[in-house]
Scaffold this active site. Structure first.
Site, PDB file in Angstrom:
ATOM      1  N   HIS A  34     -29.754  -8.955 -16.532  1.00 20.35           N
ATOM      2  CA  HIS A  34     -31.068  -8.372 -16.207  1.00 20.35           C
ATOM      3  C   HIS A  34     -30.877  -7.021 -15.519  1.00 20.35           C
ATOM      4  O   HIS A  34     -31.577  -6.057 -15.816  1.00 20.35           O
ATOM      5  CB  HIS A  34     -31.842  -9.264 -15.220  1.00 20.35           C
ATOM      6  CG  HIS A  34     -32.271 -10.583 -15.772  1.00 20.35           C
ATOM      7  ND1 HIS A  34     -31.818 -11.781 -15.275  1.00 20.35           N
ATOM      8  CD2 HIS A  34     -33.138 -10.892 -16.767  1.00 20.35           C
ATOM      9  CE1 HIS A  34     -32.384 -12.779 -15.923  1.00 20.35           C
ATOM     10  NE2 HIS A  34     -33.183 -12.275 -16.844  1.00 20.35           N
ATOM     11  N   GLU A  37     -30.185  -9.161 -26.065  1.00 24.51           N
ATOM     12  CA  GLU A  37     -29.899  -9.696 -27.414  1.00 24.51           C
ATOM     13  C   GLU A  37     -29.466 -11.152 -27.382  1.00 24.51           C
ATOM     14  O   GLU A  37     -29.324 -11.765 -28.434  1.00 24.51           O
ATOM     15  CB  GLU A  37     -28.802  -8.865 -28.083  1.00 24.51           C
ATOM     16  CG  GLU A  37     -29.328  -7.600 -28.705  1.00 24.51           C
ATOM     17  CD  GLU A  37     -28.271  -6.834 -29.482  1.00 24.51           C
ATOM     18  OE1 GLU A  37     -27.089  -7.247 -29.471  1.00 24.51           O
ATOM     19  OE2 GLU A  37     -28.632  -5.814 -30.076  1.00 24.51           O
TER      20      GLU A  37
END
Ligand code: PAF
Length: 292
Positions: A47, A160
């Site tokens: 993150h 992803e």
């Protein structure tokens, strides 16, 4: 805006969308670029790298922290999802005090009982996660659309690791003609190659070590797929998990990156990817690897 004091520093945190929308208004009239990183909290290095990328490409970065109930098809999974707001805010503050955080309560996002809208993602939603987590992508579509309406970002960043989610959000943006660039960022891995995930918080360090078998299997499957069909490779992965009773394989699938359809016969013009979901100690872990 609520400026909260955190370790003698102040950061911008909003608990209500009205104040956030108001705060962002001048940036929109100035045509400043707004980068957006939606999260469900329990922030990890993956993150933080999305946030850093957003900061380097936009004047303003907004991070949302919201565990979205409508994307969970299992109440127990929702209840045990890690919630670590204080820690998350510390991590964000350590990057920059300029980052704007939106951490709403449920009723700021959903009026009344939380429920999902219905989305047609041209079949992307029927594969893998969609098969095993019914309604999941309607929940994801609902929350991401709502957050996009609130933040109105120029660029939005997604990992992803959730490749199917990434393709679905790109599809939603195209179908709804939203002027938002959806940017996919590579999977971030622990030093033992386990894909970083908020759910890793539910594992002990020893279990994390053991879970690195998931990525190793993907790498071995990639080598196998070079000289074998998808079916042979998929069977091989199923067999190797059958030998290890600590893991329960939910699915292993080789699919093309665009339509996410199972690979029946290799086609040189297509890009393929392996997708896996495994239960380990009752924690559901997913991972993915490009096979080209
Ligand atoms: O990937 C996630 O963490 C969530 O699915 C998202 C995009 C924040 C929506 O709740």
């Amino acid at each position: 805006m609520f400026a909260i004091n955190f370790n003698k520093t102040a950061m911008h945190i909003f608990y209500g969308k009205a104040a956030l929308i108001d705060y962002l208004k001048p940036s929109k009239t100035n045509y400043s670029k707004i980068g957006f990183v939606p999260t469900m909290g329990a922030l990890h290095q993956g993150h933080l790298s999305l946030i850093q990328q957003s900061m380097s490409e936009n004047e303003i970065t907004v991070v949302s922290i919201f565990v979205n109930p409508t994307q969970f098809n299992n109440l127990e999974d929702l209840e045990k999802y890690p919630r670590t707001l204080e820690d998350d805010l510390k991590k964000i503050t350590s990057l920059s005090l300029k980052i704007i955080v939106y951490a709403p309560p449920i009723d700021d996002v959903y009026e009344g009982r939380p429920s999902s809208g219905y989305f047609n993602f041209d079949g992307l939603e029927d594969q893998m996660e969609g098969k095993f987590r019914p309604g999941h992508f309607n929940g994801v579509g609902t929350i991401v659309k709502r957050l996009f309406e609130i933040v109105e970002p120029t660029n939005a960043y997604f990992g992803e690791k959730d490749f199917q989610q990434l393709q679905i959000i790109k599809k939603m943006v195209r179908k709804k003609n939203l002027k938002i660039n959806v940017i996919g960022c590579p999977v971030f891995r622990e030093s033992n190659s386990l894909a970083m995930s908020s759910r890793n918080e539910l594992l002990t360090p020893e279990q994390k070590k053991e879970a690195s078998i998931i990525y190793k299997t993907l790498v071995d499957a990639k080598a196998k797929f070079k000289t074998n069909s998808a079916t042979v490779t998929e069977k091989w992965v199923q067999k190797s998990f059958e030998k290890n009773s600590n893991f329960k394989l939910e699915y292993f699938q080789i699919a093309d990156e665009e339509k996410l359809l199972p690979c029946m016969r290799k086609n040189k013009t297509k890009k393929y990817r392996a997708f896996i979901a495994v239960f380990f100690n009752n924690v559901r872990l997913i991972d993915t690897l490009s096979l080209n």
